[in-house]
Design a protein around this motif. Structure first.
Motif, short mmCIF file in Angstrom:
data_model
loop_
_atom_site.label_atom_id
_atom_site.label_comp_id
_atom_site.label_asym_id
_atom_site.label_seq_id
_atom_site.Cartn_x
_atom_site.Cartn_y
_atom_site.Cartn_z
N GLU A 352 83.13 91.60 36.10
CA GLU A 352 82.31 90.62 35.40
C GLU A 352 80.90 90.67 35.96
OE1 GLU A 352 84.62 87.19 36.54
OE2 GLU A 352 83.06 86.67 37.98
N PRO A 353 79.94 90.16 35.18
CA PRO A 353 78.56 90.19 35.67
C PRO A 353 78.33 89.12 36.73
CG PRO A 353 78.64 89.28 33.45
CD PRO A 353 80.03 89.68 33.80
N ARG A 354 77.64 89.50 37.80
CA ARG A 354 77.25 88.53 38.81
C ARG A 354 75.75 88.70 39.04
NH1 ARG A 354 81.50 86.67 42.46
NH2 ARG A 354 83.22 86.31 41.01
N LYS A 355 75.03 87.58 39.04
CA LYS A 355 73.57 87.66 39.15
C LYS A 355 73.17 87.74 40.61
CE LYS A 355 70.94 84.11 37.71
NZ LYS A 355 70.04 83.31 36.87
N ARG A 356 72.22 88.65 40.90
CA ARG A 356 71.71 88.75 42.25
C ARG A 356 70.19 88.73 42.17
NH1 ARG A 356 75.98 87.59 43.22
NH2 ARG A 356 77.63 88.66 44.33
N TYR A 357 69.57 88.04 43.14
CA TYR A 357 68.11 87.94 43.13
C TYR A 357 67.52 88.94 44.11
CZ TYR A 357 69.34 83.36 41.26
OH TYR A 357 69.86 82.35 40.51
N VAL A 358 66.36 89.45 43.74
CA VAL A 358 65.60 90.31 44.65
C VAL A 358 64.20 89.72 44.74
CG1 VAL A 358 64.69 92.61 45.07
CG2 VAL A 358 66.90 92.36 43.97
N TYR A 359 63.70 89.54 45.96
CA TYR A 359 62.38 88.95 46.17
C TYR A 359 61.45 89.97 46.78
CZ TYR A 359 65.18 84.77 45.59
OH TYR A 359 66.04 83.84 45.09
N PHE A 360 60.20 89.90 46.39
CA PHE A 360 59.18 90.84 46.86
C PHE A 360 58.11 90.02 47.55
CE2 PHE A 360 56.76 94.65 46.77
CZ PHE A 360 55.46 94.33 46.47
N TRP A 361 57.90 90.27 48.84
CA TRP A 361 56.93 89.46 49.57
C TRP A 361 55.99 90.33 50.39
CZ3 TRP A 361 62.09 89.60 51.06
CH2 TRP A 361 62.36 90.10 52.34
N HIS A 362 54.92 89.66 50.83
CA HIS A 362 53.91 90.33 51.64
C HIS A 362 53.84 89.64 52.98
CE1 HIS A 362 50.19 92.26 52.80
NE2 HIS A 362 49.66 91.09 53.02
N CYS A 363 53.83 90.42 54.04
CA CYS A 363 53.74 89.84 55.37
C CYS A 363 52.82 90.73 56.19
CB CYS A 363 55.12 89.76 56.01
SG CYS A 363 55.06 89.21 57.72
N PRO A 364 51.59 90.32 56.47
CA PRO A 364 50.64 91.24 57.12
C PRO A 364 51.03 91.61 58.54
CG PRO A 364 49.65 89.07 56.74
CD PRO A 364 50.98 89.04 56.10
N GLU A 365 51.81 90.74 59.23
CA GLU A 365 52.21 91.06 60.60
C GLU A 365 53.56 91.74 60.65
OE1 GLU A 365 50.19 90.24 63.09
OE2 GLU A 365 48.80 89.51 61.56
N GLY A 366 54.09 92.10 59.52
CA GLY A 366 55.46 92.58 59.47
C GLY A 366 55.65 93.96 60.08
#
Lengths: 518, 256
Positions: A352-366
């Motif tokens: 069955e379909p399961r929803k998954r989230y993907v987030y895109f972020w910026h971190c200058p000290e990363g």
């Protein structure tokens, strides 16, 4: 032939004129009629899409040997290997049906694109190993004359899986399965705890032993982890496994387009449409034990066009169900699961379909260029994206928090509440980050044991599955495509034995589970 | 992916022109008028005739298998004479040069005698110069067995790509100098896995056409390998000219 064309033309010309006057055009435009006549001559010549009544170029062919339901990476991979392994060349007519040619909701394009060999199941490890080989030699497999070579943008940065105290033993066992040469070495955990007890000399003797084996996956203690990646907070980490080669992430869209381009050149038909019905016929058979079973055979696939009631019944010999998150619905159309529960007829395809989230972020000290694809003990994961200190990541929700898969809307609070705290704990630099964008995609989630379903159905004898990989379908697609093609053409798995992933395990209740370290 | 879906783009020049062979790829990048017409005719024929398409595919496969044959690993030699001789034999066969510990450079161009090689059976190899050689992922096996290798030069190798770089971690204990200048297939993604080479002191990453942002990549690689001297692009490369320079251009009067 020419006389015939002229006669048809004359006949058509009257109808054409009649239609144009009926539609309200006052004086028939001469240039328009000329272009219309030219179009008709062209369609009458050999090679054109000729139909006396109306244009059918958008419909699939009326007959096809194999119909693949679903045009994502798994479906295209099966089509590619069918065309590659068939004997003689051009023997099999393959049709790929997908209801969305923009792939806007397809899991392939929305995927994060990671590939790893760090699994516990040997079949999964072998599937990923072959797929990495395929990606490395993609330009030998998918070369098309006169087209530019493919660049899948593979980042060989490896996967870093962290394990807490609980999961450390499981992780060590997993690595022993992944690297059989390590089975003879003493247990890492005892060595690690001895090092911790001594607390004086943190000699990297452990890693040196592993490196001498020519390792591709190495185990690291928290001290070694801190040395290698100073930006990690090793609090709560008992063991880490780091993939050195053949792991990383790549561009799934490029793989999809490369496969599409190659199989178009090999002569596979594509159709945009939705499968609404299977016409089947049944026959009653008796097993050797005397029990009566009803075996079904699919004869026709009804492909319905978008925004229209028009459909085309495609007569076929085999159907391959590679519909991803919607494979369960396609299987129901074939009558799989319609029977008393607990019997083989009543066993549904548990995808069955399961929803998954993907987030895109910026971190200058990363973390910098050496960042691997990191999966934390809590299940949160992230990876580097590009050169500008941008990162992609997410977390699999628990069973109770599963979001509604009805749409692909993103829940930003999920990041705030469930993902960010874990990331910030593990990588202190992530305490200050800025989310730039987010999207959601579907897992074709196998609710039974979260591993793929491959091979024919025991009762619907000409439906084959290639679905249900629950988040690792993309990274195993080339190998799974080859396995299904071998099953179709030769009747058995030849290179990688996936008999443990057949459909019958759902009825027999034999779970084939990944031993996760979370 | 968050990045826009890029269409297939060229990393290396088109392959099917391979008239000048593997090493002459540069000529394919800037075609002359006649070559272009010939190519268009060839494309026209390929689109219309299965035979032409099949012949071109066969020629392409032959090119590919030629590279594979050159990179075949000679396990027999390895077993009999040891990894150093096998590695030296492989490099010299490809057209490169080797330096044994305490000896001079042995270059294939200047000629060498196999007997001379055999005398170095137990001597480890210190430096390998495989520039302009058709070494690829499989061929790298021979070099990775050289556990005392200190200097590796892979300049202008047409088949060394990101995947090859991910294998170099096996030389992390000994490798001190690495040169990748001019390799057409190496991008910043492969450079990211050089962080295993903590003993590296000199790294040359100049003139890499596939790296998207040479200046930024240089900075990130320097951060990743703090004890290493990185030769490559200047950090200002790729930056747009500042406002002072622009106003200078407009201010200068055009002589009448």
């Amino acid at each position: 032939m020419f006389r015939g064309a002229l006669w048809l033309l004359a006949g058509r010309g009257c109808v054409g004129r009649g239609l144009s006057t009926r539609s309200g055009g006052s004086t028939p435009d001469w240039t328009e009629k000329v272009s219309e006549i030219k179009k008709k001559i062209q369609s009458a010549l050999p090679g054109g899409a000729w139909d006396p009544l109306y244009d059918t170029s958008h419909l699939p062919p009326e007959h096809s040997d194999v119909v693949i339901v679903g045009g994502g990476v798994l479906g295209l991979s099966v089509a590619y290997w069918l065309k590659r392994l068939e004997k003689p060349r051009g023997a099999i007519r393959v049709l790929v049906v997908d209801r969305d040619h923009t792939y806007s909701r397809a899991s392939t394009g929305l995927s994060v694109g990671g590939i790893r060999q760090q699994f516990s199941l040997p079949e999964n490890i072998q599937l990923s190993l072959f797929s990495v080989d395929f990606l490395r030699n993609i330009n030998e497999y998918l070369a098309v004359v006169d087209d530019p070579p493919l660049d899948v943008q593979f980042n060989p940065s490896g996967y870093l899986l962290l394990a807490s105290e609980k999961g450390a033993a499981i992780m060590e066992n997993n690595v022993k399965v992944q690297r059989p040469d390590m089975a003879a070495l003493p247990s890492v955990i005892t060595m690690v705890s001895q090092e911790q007890e001594s607390a004086t000399d943190r000699s990297p003797s452990l890693t040196r032993d592993i490196r001498q084996e020519g390792a591709k996956v190495c185990l690291m203690s928290p001290e070694q982890l801190q040395n290698k990646f100073p930006w990690i907070n090793t609090d709560g980490v008992a063991l880490a496994s780091y993939g050195l080669e053949g792991e990383g992430w790549f561009d799934p869209w490029c793989l999809l387009q490369g496969l599409r381009r190659k199989i178009q050149s090999l002569g596979v038909f594509f159709c945009q449409g939705e499968v609404t019905r299977f016409s089947t016929s049944s026959s009653r058979m008796q097993t050797s034990g005397g029990k009566e079973m009803t075996l079904k055979r699919i004869h026709e696939v009804h492909v319905k066009m978008d925004h229209s009631l028009e459909y085309q019944p495609v007569e076929c010999a085999l159907v391959i169900n590679a519909a991803g998150a919607w494979s369960g619905q396609v299987a129901e159309l074939a009558g799989i699961g319609k029977g008393p529960p607990g019997t083989l007829e009543g066993t549904k395809l548990p995808v069955e379909p399961r929803k998954r989230y993907v987030y895109f972020w910026h971190c200058p000290e990363g973390p910098g260029l050496e960042t691997p694809f990191m999966a934390d003990t809590s299940g949160a994961y992230f990876r580097r994206e590009g050169l500008g200190h941008n990162y992609l990541g997410g977390c699999s929700p628990t069973e109770e928090e599963e979001p509604d898969p009805g749409n692909l809307e993103v829940d930003h609070d999920f990041f705030q509440d469930k993902v960010w705290p874990h990331l910030a704990h593990r990588v202190p630099a992530f305490q200050s980050l800025k989310v730039r964008s987010a999207w959601a995609g579907y897992y074709d989630y196998n609710t039974f044991d979260q591993n793929g379903v491959v091979g024919p159905h025991p009762l619907v004898v000409n439906m084959y599955f290639a679905t249900g990989f629950s988040g690792h379908g993309l990274q195993q697609a080339p190998a799974v495509g080859r396995a299904v093609a071998e099953m179709v053409l030769k009747g058995q798995f030849q290179t990688i034995d996936l008999s443990s992933l057949l459909f019958s395990r759902f009825y027999l209740g034999e779970k084939v589970e990944e031993r996760n370290i979370i | 992916m968050a990045a826009p879906r890029a269409s297939l783009h060229l990393v290396a020049p088109k392959w099917n022109l391979g008239t000048s062979g593997i090493r002459g790829l540069s000529s394919a990048v800037t075609p002359e008028g006649n070559q272009r017409k010939g190519r268009m005719l060839l494309q026209f024929l390929t689109d219309r005739f299965y035979d032409v398409e099949a012949i071109r595919q066969y020629l392409f496969q032959k090119q590919v298998s030629k590279v594979h044959k050159e990179n075949r690993s000679s396990t027999g030699i390895k077993k009999q004479y040891g990894p150093y001789i096998a590695g030296a034999y492989f490099v010299l066969k490809q057209g490169g040069a080797v330096k044994f510990q305490g000896e001079e450079w042995i270059r294939s161009k200047h000629g060498y005698s196999p007997l001379q090689l055999l005398s170095f059976q137990a001597v480890p190899i210190e430096a390998v110069d495989a520039s302009d050689c058709a070494i690829n992922y499989e061929g790298l096996d021979n070099l990775l067995a050289l556990k005392e290798l200190q200097s590796l030069l892979l300049q202008r190798c047409p088949h060394v790509d990101d995947w090859c770089l991910s294998r170099l971690h096996q030389l992390a204990n000994s490798l001190q100098e690495l040169s990748l200048a001019g390799c057409p297939r190496i991008s910043e993604r492969g450079l990211a896995c050089l962080h295993h080479l903590q003993n590296l002191r000199r790294l040359d990453i100049s003139d890499l056409p596939a790296v998207s942002n040479p200046g930024l990549t240089q900075i990130l690689v320097e951060e990743m390998l703090p004890r290493c001297e990185v030769l490559g692009a200047e950090w200002a490369q790729g930056l747009k000219s500042g406002p002072e320079q622009q106003s200078q251009d407009t201010a200068s009067p055009i002589p009448a």
